[in-house]
Design a protein around this motif. Structure first.
Motif, PDB file in Angstrom:
ATOM      1  N   TYR A   1      -3.650  12.537  10.737  1.00  0.00           N
ATOM      2  CA  TYR A   1      -3.310  13.853  10.388  1.00  0.00           C
ATOM      3  C   TYR A   1      -2.163  13.759   9.403  1.00  0.00           C
ATOM      4  CZ  TYR A   1      -1.203  18.680  10.806  1.00  0.00           C
ATOM      5  OH  TYR A   1      -0.833  19.786  10.668  1.00  0.00           O
ATOM      6  N   LEU A   2      -1.539  12.886   9.381  1.00  0.00           N
ATOM      7  CA  LEU A   2      -0.131  12.670   8.388  1.00  0.00           C
ATOM      8  C   LEU A   2      -0.388  11.980   7.255  1.00  0.00           C
ATOM      9  CD1 LEU A   2       2.574  12.325  11.272  1.00  0.00           C
ATOM     10  CD2 LEU A   2       2.183  14.150  10.068  1.00  0.00           C
ATOM     11  N   GLU A   3      -1.573  11.538   7.233  1.00  0.00           N
ATOM     12  CA  GLU A   3      -2.178  10.824   6.109  1.00  0.00           C
ATOM     13  C   GLU A   3      -1.241   9.236   5.807  1.00  0.00           C
ATOM     14  OE1 GLU A   3      -2.295  13.052   2.639  1.00  0.00           O
ATOM     15  OE2 GLU A   3      -3.700  14.200   3.441  1.00  0.00           O
ATOM     16  N   LEU A   4      -1.085   8.502   7.068  1.00  0.00           N
ATOM     17  CA  LEU A   4      -0.507   7.612   6.900  1.00  0.00           C
ATOM     18  C   LEU A   4      -1.138   6.317   7.568  1.00  0.00           C
ATOM     19  CD1 LEU A   4       2.927   8.744   8.390  1.00  0.00           C
ATOM     20  CD2 LEU A   4       2.633   7.913   6.072  1.00  0.00           C
ATOM     21  N   THR A   5      -2.488   6.299   7.814  1.00  0.00           N
ATOM     22  CA  THR A   5      -3.171   5.239   8.190  1.00  0.00           C
ATOM     23  C   THR A   5      -3.199   3.875   7.766  1.00  0.00           C
ATOM     24  OG1 THR A   5      -5.062   5.821   6.689  1.00  0.00           O
ATOM     25  CG2 THR A   5      -4.944   6.891   8.936  1.00  0.00           C
ATOM     26  N   SER A   6      -2.733   3.876   6.148  1.00  0.00           N
ATOM     27  CA  SER A   6      -2.542   2.609   5.462  1.00  0.00           C
ATOM     28  C   SER A   6      -0.989   2.039   5.723  1.00  0.00           C
ATOM     29  CB  SER A   6      -2.944   2.668   4.190  1.00  0.00           C
ATOM     30  OG  SER A   6      -2.014   3.602   3.509  1.00  0.00           O
ATOM     31  N   SER A   7      -0.327   2.624   6.599  1.00  0.00           N
ATOM     32  CA  SER A   7       1.049   2.071   6.729  1.00  0.00           C
ATOM     33  C   SER A   7       1.218   1.165   7.744  1.00  0.00           C
ATOM     34  CB  SER A   7       2.042   3.422   6.622  1.00  0.00           C
ATOM     35  OG  SER A   7       1.865   4.059   7.771  1.00  0.00           O
TER      36      SER A   7
ATOM     37  N   ARG B   1       0.865  -1.270  -0.019  1.00  0.00           N
ATOM     38  CA  ARG B   1       0.090   0.078  -0.025  1.00  0.00           C
ATOM     39  C   ARG B   1       0.997   1.312   0.246  1.00  0.00           C
ATOM     40  NH1 ARG B   1      -3.835  -2.609   4.194  1.00  0.00           N
ATOM     41  NH2 ARG B   1      -2.699  -1.492   5.720  1.00  0.00           N
ATOM     42  N   PHE B   2       1.964   1.382   0.648  1.00  0.00           N
ATOM     43  CA  PHE B   2       2.944   2.402   0.939  1.00  0.00           C
ATOM     44  C   PHE B   2       3.240   2.647  -0.310  1.00  0.00           C
ATOM     45  CE2 PHE B   2       7.425   3.593   1.361  1.00  0.00           C
ATOM     46  CZ  PHE B   2       7.184   4.903   2.190  1.00  0.00           C
ATOM     47  N   MET B   3       3.860   1.679  -1.052  1.00  0.00           N
ATOM     48  CA  MET B   3       4.653   1.751  -2.571  1.00  0.00           C
ATOM     49  C   MET B   3       3.701   2.341  -3.595  1.00  0.00           C
ATOM     50  SD  MET B   3       6.860  -2.005  -2.365  1.00  0.00           S
ATOM     51  CE  MET B   3       7.239  -1.338  -4.168  1.00  0.00           C
ATOM     52  N   LYS B   4       2.557   1.885  -3.506  1.00  0.00           N
ATOM     53  CA  LYS B   4       1.459   2.291  -4.475  1.00  0.00           C
ATOM     54  C   LYS B   4       1.137   3.907  -4.158  1.00  0.00           C
ATOM     55  CE  LYS B   4      -1.063  -1.889  -5.271  1.00  0.00           C
ATOM     56  NZ  LYS B   4      -2.639  -2.442  -5.072  1.00  0.00           N
ATOM     57  N   GLU B   5       1.175   4.221  -2.828  1.00  0.00           N
ATOM     58  CA  GLU B   5       0.943   5.614  -2.486  1.00  0.00           C
ATOM     59  C   GLU B   5       1.944   6.405  -3.112  1.00  0.00           C
ATOM     60  OE1 GLU B   5      -0.221   5.858   1.439  1.00  0.00           O
ATOM     61  OE2 GLU B   5      -2.140   4.754   1.145  1.00  0.00           O
TER      62      GLU B   5
END
Length: 266
Positions: free
Chosen positions: A245-251, A94-98
């Motif tokens: 807040y940092l838009e990292l919920t999927s990490s 997910r991180f790599m896609k983002e």
């Protein structure tokens, strides 16, 4: 060099043994990459293992106290409420896609093989900050307020962390790091040093003045202080708030603490 700890750390270790009902076994480990770490015991383990490197200095007192703080917070709630943030193949994908647009941009600069290595470094680093710093803020406050004997070592350790954070605000690092990773890391650093500096009555964040990290760092610090709950469940909530807040919920994902592998180093 034997493991020679100050009285406050012995007291904290005693609290861990009392709360968890398991002894702490000290084990010298020559190839340990850090001065010390704690392998928290699961049900099938007779004791916690405090692993330490023979080559260490008084900073080991701070490291052990900090890790004990994490264990004390987790074990202060019932087993079914103990959660732990994990990264896995699913969250990495997910991180790599983002990050795909920035990864493509940097691949043209650094090359494919180098980027393959750096993706893991970037990912591990940002998830480590996100899932550790909110809890560490509360642990640092606890250590400072409850164990004055530990303060000189603690302040030296925090100053060292701050110096590394400031040095990482260099153009050479920024040019070869995805902007989202680079900026987000500094937002978290600002928040960490702002809140602790206020608690210690030390201005740690002056170098951040007039930088792009000031405004969002101040906002995240305000969110943190406004929603502070000083327990393990509060830690879980705060990590999720930072992630939102940092838009990292999927990490990262939450798992039950008992499901962490037995050889995991806390």
């Amino acid at each position: 060099m034997s493991l020679n700890l100050i009285g406050s750390v012995h007291s904290i270790l005693g609290k861990v043994e009392e709360l968890t009902g398991k002894k702490i076994e000290c084990v010298e480990k020559k190839d340990l990459p850090v001065p010390a770490t704690i392998q928290a015991a699961k049900k099938n383990m007779p004791a916690h293992r405090l692993l330490y490197n023979k080559e260490h200095n008084e900073l080991i007192n701070y490291l052990i106290a900090n890790e004990c703080g994490h264990i004390l917070r987790i074990y202060s709630v019932s087993e079914e409420k103990r959660k732990f943030p994990v990264a896995n193949q699913r969250t990495l994908i997910r991180f790599m896609k983002e990050m795909q647009p920035e990864i493509q941009r940097l691949t043209s600069i650094l090359g494919f093989e180098k980027i393959k290595q750096l993706i893991i470094v970037w990912y591990d680093g940002i998830v480590f900050q996100l899932t550790k710093m909110p809890t560490d803020i509360m642990i640092e406050k606890w250590m400072y307020s409850c164990y004055p004997e530990l303060r000189p070592i603690q302040l030296e350790a925090i100053s060292g962390q701050r110096e590394k954070a400031i040095l990482s605000m260099s153009d050479s690092i920024r040019r070869v790091t995805p902007a989202r990773i680079y900026d987000t890391s500094h937002y978290m650093n600002y928040t960490f040093f702002k809140i602790l500096g206020d608690h210690f009555h030390i201005n740690y964040v002056e170098p951040y003045n007039y930088t792009r990290y000031f405004r969002k760092g101040e906002e995240l610090a305000a969110i943190t202080e406004r929603n502070r709950i000083d327990d393990h469940e509060g830690d879980i909530m705060m990590i999720d708030k930072w992630a939102e807040y940092l838009e990292l919920t999927s990490s990262y994902e939450w798992t039950n603490y008992k499901d962490i592998r037995d050889d995991y180093l806390h």
